[in-house]
Motif scaffolding. Structure first.
Motif, PDB file in Angstrom:
ATOM      1  N   ALA A 106       0.960  -1.182  -0.114  1.00  0.00           N
ATOM      2  CA  ALA A 106       0.105  -0.017  -0.105  1.00  0.00           C
ATOM      3  C   ALA A 106       0.673   1.248   0.013  1.00  0.00           C
ATOM      4  CB  ALA A 106      -0.845  -0.116   1.209  1.00  0.00           C
ATOM      5  N   LEU A 107       1.965   1.236   0.943  1.00  0.00           N
ATOM      6  CA  LEU A 107       2.815   2.457   0.820  1.00  0.00           C
ATOM      7  C   LEU A 107       3.640   2.676  -0.330  1.00  0.00           C
ATOM      8  CD1 LEU A 107       4.135   2.196   4.416  1.00  0.00           C
ATOM      9  CD2 LEU A 107       2.357   3.626   3.696  1.00  0.00           C
ATOM     10  N   ARG A 108       3.876   1.941  -1.173  1.00  0.00           N
ATOM     11  CA  ARG A 108       4.660   1.781  -2.411  1.00  0.00           C
ATOM     12  C   ARG A 108       3.572   2.321  -3.396  1.00  0.00           C
ATOM     13  NH1 ARG A 108       6.886  -3.346  -1.694  1.00  0.00           N
ATOM     14  NH2 ARG A 108       5.442  -4.211  -3.347  1.00  0.00           N
ATOM     15  N   ARG A 109       2.427   2.002  -3.291  1.00  0.00           N
ATOM     16  CA  ARG A 109       1.545   2.526  -4.237  1.00  0.00           C
ATOM     17  C   ARG A 109       1.262   4.253  -3.962  1.00  0.00           C
ATOM     18  NH1 ARG A 109      -0.742  -2.652  -4.885  1.00  0.00           N
ATOM     19  NH2 ARG A 109      -0.684  -3.148  -7.097  1.00  0.00           N
ATOM     20  N   GLY A 110       1.780   4.568  -2.765  1.00  0.00           N
ATOM     21  CA  GLY A 110       1.621   6.094  -2.630  1.00  0.00           C
ATOM     22  C   GLY A 110       0.849   6.463  -1.342  1.00  0.00           C
ATOM     23  N   ALA A 111       0.429   5.360  -0.732  1.00  0.00           N
ATOM     24  CA  ALA A 111      -0.400   5.828   0.453  1.00  0.00           C
ATOM     25  C   ALA A 111       0.369   6.404   1.354  1.00  0.00           C
ATOM     26  CB  ALA A 111      -0.956   4.309   1.274  1.00  0.00           C
ATOM     27  N   TYR A 112      -0.360   7.698   2.080  1.00  0.00           N
ATOM     28  CA  TYR A 112       0.485   8.690   2.857  1.00  0.00           C
ATOM     29  C   TYR A 112       0.798   7.601   4.317  1.00  0.00           C
ATOM     30  CZ  TYR A 112       1.030  12.585   6.163  1.00  0.00           C
ATOM     31  OH  TYR A 112       1.603  13.187   7.048  1.00  0.00           O
ATOM     32  N   ASP A 113      -0.299   7.174   4.883  1.00  0.00           N
ATOM     33  CA  ASP A 113      -0.023   6.336   6.015  1.00  0.00           C
ATOM     34  C   ASP A 113      -0.797   4.986   6.090  1.00  0.00           C
ATOM     35  OD1 ASP A 113       1.239   5.794   8.501  1.00  0.00           O
ATOM     36  OD2 ASP A 113       0.852   7.941   9.104  1.00  0.00           O
ATOM     37  N   TYR A 114      -0.698   4.351   7.239  1.00  0.00           N
ATOM     38  CA  TYR A 114      -1.528   3.108   7.530  1.00  0.00           C
ATOM     39  C   TYR A 114      -2.115   3.243   9.010  1.00  0.00           C
ATOM     40  CZ  TYR A 114      -2.265  -1.911   7.995  1.00  0.00           C
ATOM     41  OH  TYR A 114      -2.844  -3.149   8.085  1.00  0.00           O
ATOM     42  N   ILE A 115      -3.189   2.806   9.025  1.00  0.00           N
ATOM     43  CA  ILE A 115      -3.832   2.731  10.387  1.00  0.00           C
ATOM     44  C   ILE A 115      -4.583   1.276  10.711  1.00  0.00           C
ATOM     45  CG2 ILE A 115      -5.751   3.492  11.983  1.00  0.00           C
ATOM     46  CD1 ILE A 115      -4.856   6.173  10.657  1.00  0.00           C
ATOM     47  N   ARG A 116      -4.210   0.576  11.683  1.00  0.00           N
ATOM     48  CA  ARG A 116      -4.979  -0.799  11.936  1.00  0.00           C
ATOM     49  C   ARG A 116      -6.285  -0.688  12.293  1.00  0.00           C
ATOM     50  NH1 ARG A 116      -2.011  -5.830  14.254  1.00  0.00           N
ATOM     51  NH2 ARG A 116      -4.092  -5.946  14.884  1.00  0.00           N
ATOM     52  N   LYS A 117      -7.229  -1.434  12.036  1.00  0.00           N
ATOM     53  CA  LYS A 117      -8.550  -1.666  12.490  1.00  0.00           C
ATOM     54  C   LYS A 117      -8.145  -2.886  13.417  1.00  0.00           C
ATOM     55  CE  LYS A 117     -11.036  -1.808   8.548  1.00  0.00           C
ATOM     56  NZ  LYS A 117     -12.296  -2.025   7.895  1.00  0.00           N
ATOM     57  N   PRO A 118      -8.863  -2.608  14.550  1.00  0.00           N
ATOM     58  CA  PRO A 118      -9.735  -1.581  15.089  1.00  0.00           C
ATOM     59  C   PRO A 118      -8.743  -0.305  15.565  1.00  0.00           C
ATOM     60  CG  PRO A 118      -9.657  -2.994  16.839  1.00  0.00           C
ATOM     61  CD  PRO A 118      -8.792  -3.717  15.637  1.00  0.00           C
ATOM     62  N   TYR A 119      -9.039   0.702  14.979  1.00  0.00           N
ATOM     63  CA  TYR A 119      -8.284   1.971  15.397  1.00  0.00           C
ATOM     64  C   TYR A 119      -8.538   2.667  16.699  1.00  0.00           C
ATOM     65  CZ  TYR A 119     -12.568   4.239  13.342  1.00  0.00           C
ATOM     66  OH  TYR A 119     -13.649   4.732  13.117  1.00  0.00           O
ATOM     67  N   ASP A 120      -7.432   3.260  17.001  1.00  0.00           N
ATOM     68  CA  ASP A 120      -7.691   4.251  18.204  1.00  0.00           C
ATOM     69  C   ASP A 120      -8.017   5.598  17.530  1.00  0.00           C
ATOM     70  OD1 ASP A 120      -7.270   5.769  20.404  1.00  0.00           O
ATOM     71  OD2 ASP A 120      -4.989   5.819  19.823  1.00  0.00           O
ATOM     72  N   PRO A 121      -9.237   6.312  17.999  1.00  0.00           N
ATOM     73  CA  PRO A 121      -9.743   7.469  17.425  1.00  0.00           C
ATOM     74  C   PRO A 121      -8.676   8.507  17.496  1.00  0.00           C
ATOM     75  CG  PRO A 121     -11.333   6.346  19.008  1.00  0.00           C
ATOM     76  CD  PRO A 121     -10.202   5.567  19.173  1.00  0.00           C
ATOM     77  N   ASP A 122      -7.813   8.541  18.774  1.00  0.00           N
ATOM     78  CA  ASP A 122      -6.953   9.879  18.793  1.00  0.00           C
ATOM     79  C   ASP A 122      -5.982   9.524  17.366  1.00  0.00           C
ATOM     80  OD1 ASP A 122      -8.193  11.101  20.614  1.00  0.00           O
ATOM     81  OD2 ASP A 122      -7.003  10.281  21.953  1.00  0.00           O
ATOM     82  N   GLU A 123      -5.323   8.256  17.318  1.00  0.00           N
ATOM     83  CA  GLU A 123      -4.457   7.790  16.333  1.00  0.00           C
ATOM     84  C   GLU A 123      -5.063   8.255  14.945  1.00  0.00           C
ATOM     85  OE1 GLU A 123      -3.323   3.672  16.002  1.00  0.00           O
ATOM     86  OE2 GLU A 123      -1.737   4.476  14.557  1.00  0.00           O
ATOM     87  N   LEU A 124      -6.305   7.865  14.888  1.00  0.00           N
ATOM     88  CA  LEU A 124      -6.826   8.215  13.435  1.00  0.00           C
ATOM     89  C   LEU A 124      -6.751   9.831  13.320  1.00  0.00           C
ATOM     90  CD1 LEU A 124      -8.522   7.011  11.023  1.00  0.00           C
ATOM     91  CD2 LEU A 124     -10.403   7.626  11.945  1.00  0.00           C
ATOM     92  N   MET A 125      -7.365  10.387  14.339  1.00  0.00           N
ATOM     93  CA  MET A 125      -7.500  12.030  14.068  1.00  0.00           C
ATOM     94  C   MET A 125      -6.130  12.633  13.895  1.00  0.00           C
ATOM     95  SD  MET A 125     -10.159  13.147  13.897  1.00  0.00           S
ATOM     96  CE  MET A 125      -9.608  14.790  13.470  1.00  0.00           C
TER      97      MET A 125
END
Ligand code: C2E
Ligand code: MG
Ligand code: MG
Length: 723
Positions: A106-125
């Motif tokens: 995903a990162l090679r395709r140019g994604a800015y970042d990666y967040i794992r589910k279930p996510y921590d709302p603060d981390e996501l924000m």
């Protein structure tokens, strides 16, 4: 007003950012949406990868939150499709998939970042906000970039569409920039000029000045400076255009040992094409100092150049010659062929004169048919004499004016500096005086001024006044020149010639006052007086012992052209009781040709009354001989110029031969004028010329002397009559 930096601008704009969440679970979508909405962000959702792509195609977003594991179309496929569709929205992958390969893919395709589910709302924000900030910064940068590019384009446009050449030079004066205008104005491409010194396109004569302007003025560094220079046009050799160049120094702040100072690193400037203005100025200037008909310098420029020559002559102690040239017979051509031909004649005269002078001499048209010539640096009077002879000989050749052939001569007066005058006006006036002396001695020649020449002679105004007085005071006299039979030496006739018995100057000859009398129309009064007087006097000879004596009288064009010319001649004859058969009137060819139709009528009328008609100065006027057999002409008077050189020049002898044999053929009487010696007389006799007139048989003399001569001749006549 507070100015924000780009980071602050990015913060402000996060709230306006548009986010798209793509997931195959509706619950997941709702939860992300709620979280982001609660933070004041704008979110839309798309169920599944295919919907995600559709939504992205229809609307633009700043950020995509993308699930990886989706049926039908997974997150990797969505990113590939986005790349294919050139949708460069930033992507944060939000997924339960956490294998290293999936994340790195995903990162090679140019994604800015990666967040794992279930996510921590603060981390996501946090991740969302960082990503958005980055996106906004990039966007701000991009728009700045575009604006800069636009502004540069604008400047380039302004520079290139300037009517002037805009250029930049380095410190050595070499082009570092040029706008397109140089191509249209001068024909060079910009590439071929870049790196060249600007003097390379300056006209060679202006190059020293160009170099001076660039270095000297540039060193002063006092703002802009301008100068007019001629720049060469490519390909057209010797063609240059006038430009006004303005230079401005390019300065840059330089820091050295902690001190800041301004240093000139180059020059920029503009070159404005002022050729048209210059040409207009030059034309006005030309007009002020030249005669437009002949394109020769005019009187003012002549005087100016003479003034400079005199200053130099004084310093270096050399001589200067001023010549005054007046065309002979110009008036005749102008009057008879019209002004257009007169103008053409003057132009041809100017060209011929230019061909015999040197580059440093100045020939000017002084006015009318008068020219002046300045020889600024000559060693002796002989040099001037040589030029004068050339001038006379080159103007002797016939001029071709359309189908006409015209002959003009020139009278040249010469004044030498310092002998003949100290200043401009004196020298010109004295050359004019000398010229008048030439005219008075029969035209077509040259003469140097000498103090013996009376200035009053040539002062036209006073001369005109004097002529009027002379008429009133009876100062004119009629003299007679004998016309002698070549065979018997007996006097056959007399030609009446006017003389002016001037109270202070003694006997004055017609050439000195007739030209002016003609101009002022006083000639008619003078000639009429001569005609009347001669008729009265000669009648007494006819009545007493000399019944056959013939009287020849000259008539001027003005008299002849008068509508009542014939009537006046007949009236005069009647008043004087003079027999018409004893009168011969002398006209020149030009007078006859002036108005051939009228002249034919008039001459026939006169001839019907028994008056004889002679063509005077035959051979010097029109070359057309057609008129001879159409008109009642009795006598041809061979011009004295042909007789003069009989012994020396074979050509002239031939002309006399031709005229005499033509006269025989046409059964015309012939009188040779200007016979001065026995050789001429013998030759003319051998040709069969019937009558002779000239100094050989005496100059014109008062009536009583002629009468004595006639009386002495009487015994011969009587003895002839007896035999
Ligand atoms: P023209 O009619 O051709 O007169 C002949 C001129 O030649 C006269 O000059 C005469 O003196 C001169 N001449 C005669 N024989 C010789 C000679 O052997 N050698 C030289 N060198 N010259 C000679 P003049 O009297 O000075 O007259 C000049 C001209 O003035 C005349 O030329 C004539 O055209 C004009 N003229 C003279 N009197 C009158 C006049 O009463 N009325 C008009 N309208 N014109 C006149
Ligand atoms: Mg005559
Ligand atoms: Mg004559």
């Amino acid at each position: 007003m507070k100015i924000l930096n780009s980071k602050q601008v990015a913060n402000l704009e996060i709230e306006n950012a548009r986010i798209l969440a793509v997931d195959d679970e509706e619950r997941q979508l709702l939860s992300v949406q709620n979280l982001l909405l609660s933070k004041g962000l704008q979110v839309e959702t798309a169920l599944g990868g295919i919907n995600g792509i559709k939504t992205l195609e229809q609307n633009s977003f700043d950020l995509v939150l993308l699930d990886l594991n989706m049926p039908e179309m997974d997150g990797h496929a969505v990113m590939d499709e986005m790349a294919r569709l050139h949708i460069d929205t930033a992507v944060i992958v939000v997924s339960g998939e956490s294998t290293f390969s999936a994340v790195s893919k995903a990162l090679r395709r140019g994604a800015y970042d990666y967040i794992r589910k279930p996510y921590d709302p603060d981390e996501l924000m946090n991740t969302v906000s960082n990503c958005l900030q980055q996106v906004m910064l990039e966007q701000a940068h991009q728009s700045m970039q575009t604006r800069l590019q636009k502004s540069e384009e604008l400047h380039r446009y302004i520079v290139n569409s300037s009517p002037d050449v805009v250029f930049m030079l380095d410190k050595q004066g070499r082009f570092t920039f040029l706008n397109k205008k140089v191509e249209t104005l001068l024909g060079y491409t910009r590439q071929e000029l870049i790196g060249q010194n600007y003097e390379a396109i300056v006209e060679s004569e202006d190059r020293d000045r160009a170099s001076y302007i660039f270095t000297e003025q540039g060193n002063k560094r006092e703002g802009a400076w301008s100068s007019e220079l001629r720049l060469c046009v490519k390909k057209e050799e010797h063609s240059a255009r006038h430009f006004e160049l303005t230079f401005f120094p390019i300065e840059r702040k330089i820091k050295q040992n902690g001190h800041e100072s301004m240093q000139v690193v180059g020059t920029y400037g503009t070159a404005r094409d002022i050729t048209e203005r210059k040409e207009a100025e030059e034309f006005i200037n030309f007009q002020a100092y030249h005669d437009l008909l002949t394109r020769l310098p005019n009187r003012s420029l002549f005087k100016d150049r003479l003034n400079i020559s005199l200053a130099q002559a004084r310093r270096y102690d050399h001589k200067v010659a001023v010549m005054f040239l007046d065309l002979d017979r110009f008036k005749v051509v102008n009057d008879s062929l019209g002004h257009a031909m007169g103008d053409r004649l003057l132009q041809q005269v100017a060209l011929r004169l230019e061909s015999v002078i040197r580059k440093c001499d100045t020939l000017s048209r002084f006015g009318g048919d008068e020219f002046t010539l300045l020889l600024p640096n000559i060693s002796c009077a002989d040099d001037a004499r040589t030029i004068a002879k050339k001038v006379i000989s080159i103007l002797k050749e016939p001029f071709h004016l359309g189908e006409h052939e015209a002959f003009v001569g020139v009278s040249v007066g010469i004044s030498m500096f310092p002998e003949a005058g100290e200043n401009v006006d004196q020298l010109i006036q004295n050359a004019d005086v000398a010229m008048y002396h030439v005219k008075s001695r029969g035209k077509d020649g040259y003469q140097f001024f000498s103090d013996a020449m009376n200035v009053v002679d040539t002062n036209r105004l006073s001369l005109e006044r004097d002529i009027r007085n002379a008429l009133e005071n009876n100062e004119f006299k009629v003299f007679y020149q004998l016309q002698v039979s070549a065979e018997t030496n007996n006097v056959i006739g007399v030609e009446a010639l006017v003389r002016w018995d001037h109270p202070t100057r003694g006997l004055v000859y017609p050439a000195e006052f007739l030209p002016l009398a003609e101009e002022t129309r006083l000639i008619t009064d003078i000639s009429n007086w001569v005609f009347e007087t001669a008729c009265r006097e000669v009648k007494t000879w006819i009545e007493t012992d000399h019944p056959d004596i013939r009287l020849s009288v000259n008539f001027s064009p003005l008299q002849v052209e008068h509508p009542r010319f014939v009537e006046r001649v007949l009236t005069t004859l009647r008043d004087a009781e003079f027999p018409a058969n004893n009168l011969e009137i002398e006209l020149t060819e030009n007078v006859i040709m002036n108005d051939l139709q009228q002249m034919t009528k008039k001459l026939h009328l006169l001839a019907e009354h028994g008056i004889r008609i002679a063509i005077d100065d035959f051979g010097t006027g029109y070359s057309s001989l057609n008129y001879l057999h159409k008109l009642p002409i009795h006598t041809l008077k061979v011009d004295q110029s042909f007789v003069k050189d009989i012994e020396t020049t074979h050509d002239d002898a031939c002309i006399v031969d031709a005229i005499v044999s033509m006269a025989h053929g046409l059964k015309l009487n012939i009188i040779a004028e200007g016979v001065e010696n026995q050789a001429q007389l013998d030759y003319l006799r051998s040709l069969g010329c019937q009558e002779i007139q000239g100094f050989f048989f005496g100059r014109a003399q008062p009536g009583y002397e002629v009468r004595n001569r006639l009386d002495r001749q009487r015994p011969i006549l009587q003895s002839q009559a007896a035999s």
